[in-house]
Scaffold this active site. Sequence first.
Site, PDB file in Angstrom:
ATOM      1  CG  PHE A  20     -10.127  -0.870  -1.453  1.00 43.32           C
ATOM      2  CD1 PHE A  20     -10.152  -0.341  -2.740  1.00 43.32           C
ATOM      3  CD2 PHE A  20     -11.340  -1.073  -0.791  1.00 43.32           C
ATOM      4  CE1 PHE A  20     -11.358  -0.008  -3.350  1.00 43.32           C
ATOM      5  CE2 PHE A  20     -12.541  -0.753  -1.396  1.00 43.32           C
ATOM      6  CZ  PHE A  20     -12.556  -0.213  -2.668  1.00 43.32           C
ATOM      7  CG  ASP A  40      -0.261  -0.128   4.826  1.00 44.60           C
ATOM      8  OD1 ASP A  40      -0.083  -1.311   5.183  1.00 44.60           O
ATOM      9  OD2 ASP A  40      -1.321   0.276   4.320  1.00 44.60           O
ATOM     10  CG  ASP A  65       2.898  -3.076  14.110  1.00 49.26           C
ATOM     11  OD1 ASP A  65       1.742  -2.608  14.228  1.00 49.26           O
ATOM     12  OD2 ASP A  65       3.259  -4.154  14.609  1.00 49.26           O
ATOM     13  CE  LYS A 100      -0.351  -6.463  19.156  1.00 49.93           C
ATOM     14  NZ  LYS A 100       0.876  -7.295  19.055  1.00 49.93           N
ATOM     15  N   GLY A 111      -3.411   9.331  20.432  1.00 47.78           N
ATOM     16  CA  GLY A 111      -2.308   9.979  21.155  1.00 47.78           C
ATOM     17  C   GLY A 111      -1.562  10.939  20.243  1.00 47.78           C
ATOM     18  CB  ALA A 123     -11.649   3.929   8.669  1.00 47.22           C
ATOM     19  CE1 TYR A 154     -12.392  -4.279  10.133  1.00 47.84           C
ATOM     20  CE2 TYR A 154     -14.690  -4.768   9.635  1.00 47.84           C
ATOM     21  CZ  TYR A 154     -13.570  -3.985   9.453  1.00 47.84           C
ATOM     22  OH  TYR A 154     -13.615  -2.907   8.595  1.00 47.84           O
TER      23      TYR A 154
END
Length: 320
Positions: A20, A40, A65, A100, A111, A123, A154
């Site tokens: 989003f 993504d 990932d 993760k 890194g 974010a 979260y």
Amino acid sequence: MINKHRKPRKIVVITGGAGFIGSHLCDFLIARNYKVICLDNLITGNKENIKHLLKFSHFMFRKVDITKHFEIKGKVDFVLHFASPASPITYLAHPIQTLKVGALGTHNCLGLAKAKKARFLLASTSEIYGDPKEHPQKESYWGNVNTIGPRAVYDEAKRFAEAITMAYYNNHNINTKIVRIFNTYGSRMRIDDGRAVPNFIIQALRNKPLTIQGTGKQTRSFCFITDLIEGIFKLMNSQMNEPVNLGNPIELSIKDLANMIIKLANSKSKITYLSLPQDDPQRRRPDITKAKRCLNWQPRVKLESGLKITISWFKSFYYK
Ligand code: UDP
């Protein structure tokens, strides 16, 4: 305006770029002639959100990932780290992935920024304040988070992400920025995202009861996506290295939000009451003094106008 002929200037990697907020950021930067490398893993992101950008030579999408080691060839000027499930329903559906991406994913992105001598922007979220005991929330507030509650996957991931970002800033001399994003709404929110705005809009458009959790007296402060993106852009180009709240300081109850959406959608819906999820924050409103002072930023879009635009988008997207 999109100018296809000017030479792309800065190179930006955006993680979660098909989500989003990430996809709106891609739009904004592509329109300003940045070269955008959008990453993504599409767990909660959606390629539909960026498919209109694929025609541009200065836009690139890679399904990656970022919790695993990844590499980007060539120069990078900015790493904007937006990858994460972000709504209670999605992070509860992917609790380990959420931890993760906040921990390992942030480490990998830092890194990358270090290797490329790039600026880094994290974010972060108002969730790091938990169910706040200070109101409104200033950046100096440390928060009130249940470390083993359902939202912890979260909240704690983002708290760790802030800590490791500051550690890279202090120890590796990386130019880092942290944005604490408060409730934001607009087009491209997922229909099954479970958050108040998309839930209420879909329910109102279907003339189904709006599902208020708890009494509806709990409050939030909703920022329209275009305002947020402008703030993020200002932050990434600023000298600021400490966390900054970005959000709309106008607070309203969830019940008032529900009634406003019923009215704006011309809906016949009534309201139904469900139980309140565990650890649901009672009040939330950003103190944006710092953003005003340091970024000369404040939201401009009124809730009613932003909701009208969002309702039309949901209508055209799901009822075309
Ligand atoms: N909420 C609600 N009905 C819904 C979805 C959410 O009453 O269908 C409430 C939720 O319990 C919370 C507020 O609306 O108090 C905002 O929830 P949301 O998931 O949008 O974001 P949060 O700020 O909690 O992350």
